[in-house]
Design an enzyme around this catalytic site. Structure first.
Site, PDB file in Angstrom:
ATOM      1  N   ARG A  19       2.593   0.594  -1.820  1.00  0.00           N
ATOM      2  CA  ARG A  19       1.245   0.705  -1.275  1.00  0.00           C
ATOM      3  C   ARG A  19       1.008   2.157  -0.916  1.00  0.00           C
ATOM      4  NH1 ARG A  19      -0.089  -3.345  -3.031  1.00  0.00           N
ATOM      5  NH2 ARG A  19      -1.084  -5.146  -2.063  1.00  0.00           N
TER       6      ARG A  19
ATOM      7  N   GLU B 164      -7.008   4.776  -1.636  1.00  0.00           N
ATOM      8  CA  GLU B 164      -7.472   4.548  -3.004  1.00  0.00           C
ATOM      9  C   GLU B 164      -8.801   3.778  -2.984  1.00  0.00           C
ATOM     10  OE1 GLU B 164      -3.852   2.428  -4.241  1.00  0.00           O
ATOM     11  OE2 GLU B 164      -5.034   0.592  -4.410  1.00  0.00           O
TER      12      GLU B 164
ATOM     13  N   HIS C 285      -3.314   1.655  -9.704  1.00  0.00           N
ATOM     14  CA  HIS C 285      -2.849   0.413  -9.079  1.00  0.00           C
ATOM     15  C   HIS C 285      -2.816  -0.742 -10.098  1.00  0.00           C
ATOM     16  CE1 HIS C 285      -2.532  -1.726  -4.926  1.00  0.00           C
ATOM     17  NE2 HIS C 285      -1.795  -2.344  -5.844  1.00  0.00           N
TER      18      HIS C 285
HETATM   19  C1  DGY Z   1      -0.023  -6.820  -5.155  1.00  0.00           C
HETATM   20  O1  DGY Z   1       0.026  -7.953  -5.607  1.00  0.00           O
HETATM   21  O2  DGY Z   1       0.160  -6.596  -3.961  1.00  0.00           O
HETATM   22  C2  DGY Z   1      -0.321  -5.711  -6.085  1.00  0.00           C
HETATM   23  O3  DGY Z   1      -0.247  -4.483  -5.469  1.00  0.00           O
HETATM   24  C3  DGY Z   1      -1.691  -5.838  -6.717  1.00  0.00           C
HETATM   25  O4  DGY Z   1      -1.752  -6.791  -7.616  1.00  0.00           O
END
Ligand code: DGY
Length: 327
Positions: free
Chosen positions: A241, A270, A288
């Protein structure tokens, strides 16, 4: 008078075939156009809903659920759930679910794509070629760094971290990891990985992959001080993240030659990306997409739909959404 059918609000137009089983049991209201949902949109969408399916781009907080008197479940299409205010949901008696497991292998594949992309300068080389610079083959052009045999460090050894470690076996990479808790011995063995303290992880990794969830405690876990303790020849990969890495500090480290390169799929704030990262040549940047294979994204939506079905009292887990997140 017939009781009103339960109403499910879906915040983005997700795979219709994966949502279809819900239509037999509820009125399905799917936002027809993909886009950013404002706080007002969220409150309006949730107001009359009994259950909602949201993606990690939607923030579900106390304000969003303030008028949602019927809401029983928020199904997040994503394994990470820092977009949800779990305390607010819990206080309102609303269950939250996520989509673990189905994306593990896909995200681990992508971590390796990023690792190799940065170390072997794949996107940088492609840009150079497309810009028309290639006049003759040259022996020492775009020299990269090997992955095979290099030490892989993994920060955060949950399911995704372990799947990354298993891939490293094929590259004959010694794997070090740091996690609050060491894995059980049999799992460590299956991953070929060794627990080390954070300092050792920073000091010894040639490629460091960040696979930690974002929480207030993990914010800026990789900060300027951590970056300064890494090898100047090392690469940093973030598939976790934005915010777990201090992007401004990373941009400064790259600009100062204090790190060989980076590959980032996630960013603080983001879709905005720190200008220093955009300007750096030795960084692979992706929007992402680590879990974005067609099959996996479809499976994530199907899993969210199963959680909703269960919350509405249908299916094999009726009454017990299988992926309920505990506080
Ligand atoms: C998640 O599932 O947390 C990913 O970062 C996005 O699909």
């Amino acid at each position: 008078m017939n009781p009103r059918r339960p109403r499910i609000w879906v915040a983005q137009p997700l795979f219709a075939e994966a949502l279809a089983p819900l239509a037999a049991h509820a009125e399905l209201i799917v936002e027809p156009v993909e886009g950013v949902r404002s706080a007002a949109d969220m409150a309006a969408g949730l107001r009359e809903a009994d259950a909602a399916i949201v993606t990690i781009g939607e923030r579900v907080d106390a304000a969003a659920i303030a008028g949602a008197g019927r809401l029983k479940l928020v199904a997040n299409v994503g394994v990470g759930y820092d977009n949800l205010d779990l305390a607010a949901l819990h206080a309102a008696g609303i269950v939250a679910t996520n989509t673990p497991d189905v994306l593990t292998e896909t995200v681990a594949d992508f971590a390796f794509a990023l690792l190799l992309g940065a170390a072997r300068r794949v996107t940088e080389a492609e840009r150079w070629l497309r810009e028309g610079h290639w006049q003759r083959w040259s022996f020492d052009r775009l020299l990269g760094t090997d992955a095979h045999g290099a030490t892989l460090g993994i920060l955060g050894m949950g399911r995704i971290g372990q799947a990354i470690a298993r891939r490293a076996l094929g590259f004959r990479m010694p794997v070090l990891y740091h996690n609050r808790q060491a894995l059980a011995a049999d799992l460590e063995q299956a991953c070929g990985a060794r627990w080390v303290d954070f300092e050792t992880l920073l000091r010894e990794s040639d490629h460091l992959v960040v696979a930690l969830p974002y929480t207030p405690a993990t914010r800026h876990r990789i900060d300027a001080a951590a970056l300064a303790r890494m090898k100047p020849t090392a690469f940093l990969v973030n598939i976790a993240r934005g915010g777990v890495v201090d992007d401004a500090a990373l941009a400064a480290a790259l600009a100062g030659g204090r790190l060989a390169g980076a590959a980032l799929d996630v960013f603080e704030g983001e879709p905005a990306v720190h200008p220093g990262l955009l300007a750096a040549g030795n960084v692979v940047l992706t929007p992402h997409i680590a879990s974005a294979s067609l099959a996996t994204r479809r499976a994530m939506v199907a899993m969210a739909a199963d959680n909703v079905l269960a919350a509405l009292g249908h299916g094999p887990s009726a009454g017990h959404p299988p992926n309920a997140i505990t506080l």
